[in-house]
Enzyme design. Structure first.
Site, PDB file in Angstrom:
ATOM      1  N   ARG A  42       1.241 -13.631   2.521  1.00  9.58           N
ATOM      2  CA  ARG A  42       0.514 -13.360   3.759  1.00  9.58           C
ATOM      3  C   ARG A  42      -0.801 -14.142   3.822  1.00  9.58           C
ATOM      4  NH1 ARG A  42       0.108  -6.974   3.674  1.00  9.58           N
ATOM      5  NH2 ARG A  42      -0.337  -7.487   1.492  1.00  9.58           N
ATOM      6  N   CYS A  93      -6.280  -9.043   3.397  1.00 12.43           N
ATOM      7  CA  CYS A  93      -7.505  -8.236   3.455  1.00 12.43           C
ATOM      8  C   CYS A  93      -8.760  -9.067   3.676  1.00 12.43           C
ATOM      9  CB  CYS A  93      -7.637  -7.408   2.171  1.00 12.43           C
ATOM     10  SG  CYS A  93      -6.365  -6.131   2.004  1.00 12.43           S
ATOM     11  N   VAL A 147       0.824  -1.209   0.000  1.00 18.75           N
ATOM     12  CA  VAL A 147       0.000   0.000   0.000  1.00 18.75           C
ATOM     13  C   VAL A 147       0.857   1.257   0.000  1.00 18.75           C
ATOM     14  CG1 VAL A 147      -1.707   1.320   1.312  1.00 18.75           C
ATOM     15  CG2 VAL A 147      -1.885  -1.173   1.177  1.00 18.75           C
ATOM     16  N   THR A 206      -2.623  -4.298   9.592  1.00 18.48           N
ATOM     17  CA  THR A 206      -3.472  -4.502  10.770  1.00 18.48           C
ATOM     18  C   THR A 206      -3.967  -5.950  10.736  1.00 18.48           C
ATOM     19  OG1 THR A 206      -5.229  -3.445   9.457  1.00 18.48           O
ATOM     20  CG2 THR A 206      -4.230  -2.139  11.211  1.00 18.48           C
ATOM     21  N   ARG A 247      14.255  -3.838   3.688  1.00 15.53           N
ATOM     22  CA  ARG A 247      13.301  -3.312   2.705  1.00 15.53           C
ATOM     23  C   ARG A 247      13.784  -1.984   2.135  1.00 15.53           C
ATOM     24  NH1 ARG A 247       9.488  -3.803  -1.196  1.00 15.53           N
ATOM     25  NH2 ARG A 247       7.680  -2.446  -0.912  1.00 15.53           N
TER      26      ARG A 247
END
Length: 423
Positions: free
Chosen positions: A325, A260, A15, A83, A38
């Site tokens: 993920r 998500c 994002v 989150t 990163r």
């Protein structure tokens, strides 16, 4: 330039990086990420998420750092950190609160900075948790020394059509003036325009229901796939007929992973339970989708009729992205292993070190050089689809089974000598 504003984007993942690169074309922009590896990769021109190519990284004026002290005082801070949920599927806000504390230490009240949150949360987190934490750490007063805003992220990993510069951006702000500023900020980087939400809580809620809606619809598809399997009826044949109706929604069954869709509904259900409401539909959808990997493992095992040497093609949570993920393929692999299959895993996009760290799985780069009793096409990466059905079936030993989880090669084509299973 946006009135010579300075912007700091906190978190440079799927994002934050595309957002920061886009904003760097309109204002002085810094990207802050706590992971020095990163940051080093990005400075060297490599984005392991695959969202920004090397040429665009080389051309951007974005300043990238892992040191908060290196960031100049800013007019706008945008928090884009993950989150997740914990082991009990409860919201884990530790990362967003840690980022909040980092931002709090940087706030300069003379600039009246705006802190924008993009991280997916349940309604109330920005104003009821993050705002007070900013006040506590900074010693400043929210609404006087700094201000809050929320603009939910809508990045879809691997999607080259709905990119940050084309989508409609939902925006919200603590005051009308803050809303104007945030609208200008995002309106300058997207041709899709902005939508001014009625409140910060409304914007937070909009984001969390977007993914909950998809989760529930996919859960329905998974449930009817299980029902039709008992009838020896392919869900794909049923969908091919049903889609001829003009208002039939084009959802498909499958493994629901990623950061998500497989996570956000738990944020909404958590808040509902706090309010004394039993979120039956939301949790029923989550239960169905969370159980899908084991259902598929059981169905494949039953069709194979025996334990076997097995090859699983694809480990990422969706096709053509390296994102591991919350991949439900890992659960499918575990389910096959529990049933006695010796599983080899191949994925041309996933990072072997991450696969080992997250799931204790070894990716075998030479796996396509051998034959197996069972071959499971779990994630239809372009690499596999371009092999064609015949190319994939060449990996199946005589008498073996090819399991095409996502029906990548369709039904009704030329007859194959290889036994095939799909939902």
């Amino acid at each position: 330039m946006l009135d010579n504003r300075t912007i700091v984007v906190v978190g440079l993942g799927y994002v934050g990086l595309p957002l920061a690169v886009a904003l760097a074309g309109t204002a002085r922009c810094w990207g802050l990420d706590i992971d020095p590896v990163r940051v080093a990769q990005l400075r060297a021109g490599h984005d392991r998420t695959g969202e920004i190519d090397a040429d665009r990284l080389a051309a951007t004026s974005l300043e990238i750092t892992s040191d908060p002290a290196a960031c100049p005082p800013a007019d706008v801070y945008i928090v884009t950190v993950p989150t997740p949920v914990d082991a009990q599927n409860r919201p884990d806000l530790s990362i967003v609160l840690a980022a909040t504390r980092t931002v709090a230490a940087l706030l300069d009240p003379a600039r009246k900075p705006i802190v924008v949150y993009e991280s997916t949360v349940y309604p109330g987190v920005t104003e009821d948790l993050c705002g007070p934490e900013l006040e506590r750490v900074s010693g400043l007063t929210c609404g006087r020394d700094f201000f809050l805003a929320y603009s939910p992220e809508r990045i879809n990993p691997g999607d080259r059509e709905h990119t940050i510069d084309r989508i409609t951006k939902v925006v919200s702000g603590q005051t009308p003036e803050v809303l104007d500023t945030v609208s200008d900020l995002y309106g300058a980087i997207t041709s899709g325009g902005v939508f001014r939400a009625a409140s910060i809580k409304a914007a937070e809620a909009a984001k969390v229901i977007e993914n909950a809606q998809r989760d529930i619809n996919i859960a329905f598809m998974n449930e009817i796939a299980a029902i039709f399997a008992r009838m020896d009826l392919s869900i794909w044949d049923v969908l091919a007929a049903a889609r001829t109706k003009w208002n039939f929604l084009p959802f498909q069954p499958g493994l629901v992973g990623g950061h998500c869709i497989g996570v956000d509904p738990y944020y909404l259900s958590f808040r509902a339970e706090q309010l004394g409401i039993d979120p039956q539909v939301i949790l029923a959808g989550r239960s169905t989708n969370d159980g899908m990997a084991d259902f598929v493992a059981d169905a494949i095992h039953a069709r194979a009729g025996r334990t076997s040497s097995a090859l699983v093609l694809g480990l990422t949570f969706k096709e053509n992205v390296p994102d591991l993920r919350n991949s439900k393929v890992a659960e499918l692999i575990a389910g096959l292993a529990r049933r006695g299959h010796q599983v080899t895993v191949h994925d041309p996009l996933a990072d072997p070190a991450e696969a080992s760290h997250e799931y204790a799985l070894t990716l075998d780069a030479s796996a396509l050089d051998r034959m197996y009793d069972l071959v499971v096409l779990a994630v239809p990466h372009t690499r596999y689809v371009e092999m064609g059905r015949a190319g994939v079936e060449r990996l199946v030993a005589p008498g073996g089974l090819f399991a095409d989880l996502k029906n990548a090669f369709g039904r009704g084509g030329p007859a194959s000598a290889v036994a095939t299973w799909t939902l």
